[in-house]
Design a protein around this motif. Structure first.
Motif, PDB file in Angstrom:
ATOM      1  N   ASP A 136       0.810  -1.221   0.000  1.00 21.14           N
ATOM      2  CA  ASP A 136       0.000   0.000   0.000  1.00 21.14           C
ATOM      3  C   ASP A 136       0.843   1.270   0.000  1.00 21.14           C
ATOM      4  OD1 ASP A 136      -2.226  -1.584   0.066  1.00 21.14           O
ATOM      5  OD2 ASP A 136      -2.497  -1.448   2.246  1.00 21.14           O
ATOM      6  N   VAL A 137       2.162   1.133   0.074  1.00 19.61           N
ATOM      7  CA  VAL A 137       3.054   2.292   0.154  1.00 19.61           C
ATOM      8  C   VAL A 137       3.562   2.647  -1.240  1.00 19.61           C
ATOM      9  CG1 VAL A 137       5.172   3.195   1.177  1.00 19.61           C
ATOM     10  CG2 VAL A 137       3.753   1.606   2.471  1.00 19.61           C
ATOM     11  N   THR A 138       3.377   3.901  -1.620  1.00 23.70           N
ATOM     12  CA  THR A 138       3.864   4.391  -2.912  1.00 23.70           C
ATOM     13  C   THR A 138       4.608   5.698  -2.687  1.00 23.70           C
ATOM     14  OG1 THR A 138       1.992   3.393  -4.066  1.00 23.70           O
ATOM     15  CG2 THR A 138       3.198   5.108  -5.232  1.00 23.70           C
ATOM     16  N   ARG A 139       5.757   5.828  -3.318  1.00 24.36           N
ATOM     17  CA  ARG A 139       6.543   7.066  -3.249  1.00 24.36           C
ATOM     18  C   ARG A 139       6.822   7.515  -4.678  1.00 24.36           C
ATOM     19  NH1 ARG A 139       5.236   7.015   1.376  1.00 24.36           N
ATOM     20  NH2 ARG A 139       6.538   6.638   3.185  1.00 24.36           N
ATOM     21  N   GLU A 140       6.874   8.828  -4.858  1.00 23.76           N
ATOM     22  CA  GLU A 140       7.150   9.399  -6.171  1.00 23.76           C
ATOM     23  C   GLU A 140       8.191  10.493  -6.031  1.00 23.76           C
ATOM     24  OE1 GLU A 140       4.975  12.249  -9.431  1.00 23.76           O
ATOM     25  OE2 GLU A 140       3.752  10.790  -8.375  1.00 23.76           O
ATOM     26  N   VAL A 141       9.123  10.508  -6.972  1.00 23.33           N
ATOM     27  CA  VAL A 141      10.121  11.572  -7.051  1.00 23.33           C
ATOM     28  C   VAL A 141      10.002  12.175  -8.441  1.00 23.33           C
ATOM     29  CG1 VAL A 141      12.585  12.121  -7.039  1.00 23.33           C
ATOM     30  CG2 VAL A 141      11.685  10.424  -5.450  1.00 23.33           C
ATOM     31  N   SER A 142       9.847  13.475  -8.486  1.00 27.29           N
ATOM     32  CA  SER A 142       9.743  14.179  -9.756  1.00 27.29           C
ATOM     33  C   SER A 142      10.845  15.230  -9.790  1.00 27.29           C
ATOM     34  CB  SER A 142       8.366  14.832  -9.870  1.00 27.29           C
ATOM     35  OG  SER A 142       8.259  15.518 -11.079  1.00 27.29           O
ATOM     36  N   SER A 143      11.668  15.165 -10.834  1.00 26.40           N
ATOM     37  CA  SER A 143      12.808  16.074 -10.896  1.00 26.40           C
ATOM     38  C   SER A 143      13.246  16.284 -12.337  1.00 26.40           C
ATOM     39  CB  SER A 143      13.979  15.496 -10.098  1.00 26.40           C
ATOM     40  OG  SER A 143      15.126  16.287 -10.255  1.00 26.40           O
ATOM     41  N   ASN A 144      13.753  17.481 -12.612  1.00 26.44           N
ATOM     42  CA  ASN A 144      14.313  17.724 -13.938  1.00 26.44           C
ATOM     43  C   ASN A 144      15.820  17.438 -13.960  1.00 26.44           C
ATOM     44  OD1 ASN A 144      15.107  19.927 -12.465  1.00 26.44           O
ATOM     45  ND2 ASN A 144      14.649  21.424 -14.061  1.00 26.44           N
ATOM     46  N   MET A 145      16.332  16.792 -12.909  1.00 28.94           N
ATOM     47  CA  MET A 145      17.725  16.371 -12.871  1.00 28.94           C
ATOM     48  C   MET A 145      17.852  14.852 -12.993  1.00 28.94           C
ATOM     49  SD  MET A 145      19.304  18.882  -9.949  1.00 28.94           S
ATOM     50  CE  MET A 145      17.969  18.717  -8.773  1.00 28.94           C
ATOM     51  N   LEU A 146      16.731  14.166 -13.262  1.00 29.49           N
ATOM     52  CA  LEU A 146      16.716  12.721 -13.436  1.00 29.49           C
ATOM     53  C   LEU A 146      16.396  12.381 -14.885  1.00 29.49           C
ATOM     54  CD1 LEU A 146      14.717  11.337 -10.365  1.00 29.49           C
ATOM     55  CD2 LEU A 146      17.034  10.742 -10.991  1.00 29.49           C
ATOM     56  N   ASN A 147      16.866  11.230 -15.332  1.00 30.23           N
ATOM     57  CA  ASN A 147      16.470  10.669 -16.623  1.00 30.23           C
ATOM     58  C   ASN A 147      16.545   9.148 -16.499  1.00 30.23           C
ATOM     59  OD1 ASN A 147      19.170   9.979 -16.885  1.00 30.23           O
ATOM     60  ND2 ASN A 147      19.636  11.527 -18.409  1.00 30.23           N
ATOM     61  N   ASP A 148      16.258   8.429 -17.581  1.00 29.09           N
ATOM     62  CA  ASP A 148      16.259   6.965 -17.535  1.00 29.09           C
ATOM     63  C   ASP A 148      17.614   6.403 -17.103  1.00 29.09           C
ATOM     64  OD1 ASP A 148      13.634   6.446 -18.258  1.00 29.09           O
ATOM     65  OD2 ASP A 148      14.078   6.435 -20.401  1.00 29.09           O
ATOM     66  N   GLU A 149      18.670   6.973 -17.625  1.00 30.79           N
ATOM     67  CA  GLU A 149      20.008   6.464 -17.329  1.00 30.79           C
ATOM     68  C   GLU A 149      20.360   6.639 -15.855  1.00 30.79           C
ATOM     69  OE1 GLU A 149      24.642   7.469 -18.402  1.00 30.79           O
ATOM     70  OE2 GLU A 149      23.095   8.140 -19.772  1.00 30.79           O
ATOM     71  N   ILE A 150      20.122   7.818 -15.319  1.00 31.44           N
ATOM     72  CA  ILE A 150      20.460   8.090 -13.917  1.00 31.44           C
ATOM     73  C   ILE A 150      19.587   7.249 -12.995  1.00 31.44           C
ATOM     74  CG2 ILE A 150      20.485   9.866 -12.124  1.00 31.44           C
ATOM     75  CD1 ILE A 150      21.090  11.884 -14.439  1.00 31.44           C
ATOM     76  N   TYR A 151      18.293   7.207 -13.293  1.00 36.63           N
ATOM     77  CA  TYR A 151      17.389   6.408 -12.462  1.00 36.63           C
ATOM     78  C   TYR A 151      17.755   4.925 -12.555  1.00 36.63           C
ATOM     79  CZ  TYR A 151      13.170   4.536 -10.362  1.00 36.63           C
ATOM     80  OH  TYR A 151      12.294   3.854  -9.554  1.00 36.63           O
TER      81      TYR A 151
END
Length: 190
Positions: A136-151
């Motif tokens: 039931d736990v969900t976390r979200e991070v939204s950033s313009n310093m992330l992309n597919d490679e970094i994540y």
């Protein structure tokens, strides 16, 4: 004459058996090249060397496959683009997964080497959303310093058990606190 034929055949057969046994023993004593331990098989040096053989698009595709958990597809891609053998490709992809490498364009001769931090955050023209959930736990991070490679590198660090490095990398590439990053990373660990 026939009386000597049987003992001669027995002698020849014994000689062949002795020669085969000596050859087998000699092979056991010589270390095989493929079985010899390779120093630094999953080392950062191998990862750097493997990453240097890829162009930017190949690097991005390879890390996308690693982040998605598609190791066989990543090995196949590396094998196709570099022409390395299967074992070398497997080792290179394993090293790249264990020691994520940023893309570095080839250095032109005579150009000074830039010792600046390669993992320094850069801002992209879009916001990247990373979502992790368990139960039931969900976390979200939204950033313009992330992309597919970094994540993908962050997920790889988390899955390899280096949650502190993953949380630190996530805080460097987003505007969340270290505590929030640790909570997010805890959801990524399997």
């Amino acid at each position: 004459m026939e009386a000597l034929l049987v003992p001669a055949l027995i002698l020849v057969l014994v000689g062949v058996c002795v020669a085969l046994a000596a050859r087998a023993i000699g092979r056991r004593r010589q270390p095989r090249q493929e079985e010899a331990p390779q120093p630094g098989r999953n080392s950062a040096e191998l990862a750097r060397a493997a990453a240097a053989r890829l162009d930017q698009e190949q690097h991005r595709r390879l890390y996308a496959l690693i982040a998605q958990g598609q190791a066989m597809a990543a090995i196949k891609l590396y094998l196709e683009v570099t022409g390395e053998g299967l074992r070398a490709s497997r080792d290179a992809v394993g090293a790249l997964a264990a020691h994520p490498q940023p893309f570095r364009p080839p250095e032109a001769p005579g150009q000074p080497v830039d010792d600046e931090d390669d993992d320094a955050p850069q801002r992209f023209p879009y916001r990247y959303r990373a979502i992790a959930s368990r139960g039931d736990v969900t976390r979200e991070v939204s950033s313009n310093m992330l992309n597919d490679e970094i994540y993908g590198r962050i997920r790889t660090l988390a899955r390899n058990g280096d949650s502190e490095a993953a949380a630190t990398a996530l805080t460097r590439h987003s505007d969340i606190s270290l505590k929030q990053a640790r909570e997010f990373i805890a959801l990524l660990e399997d």
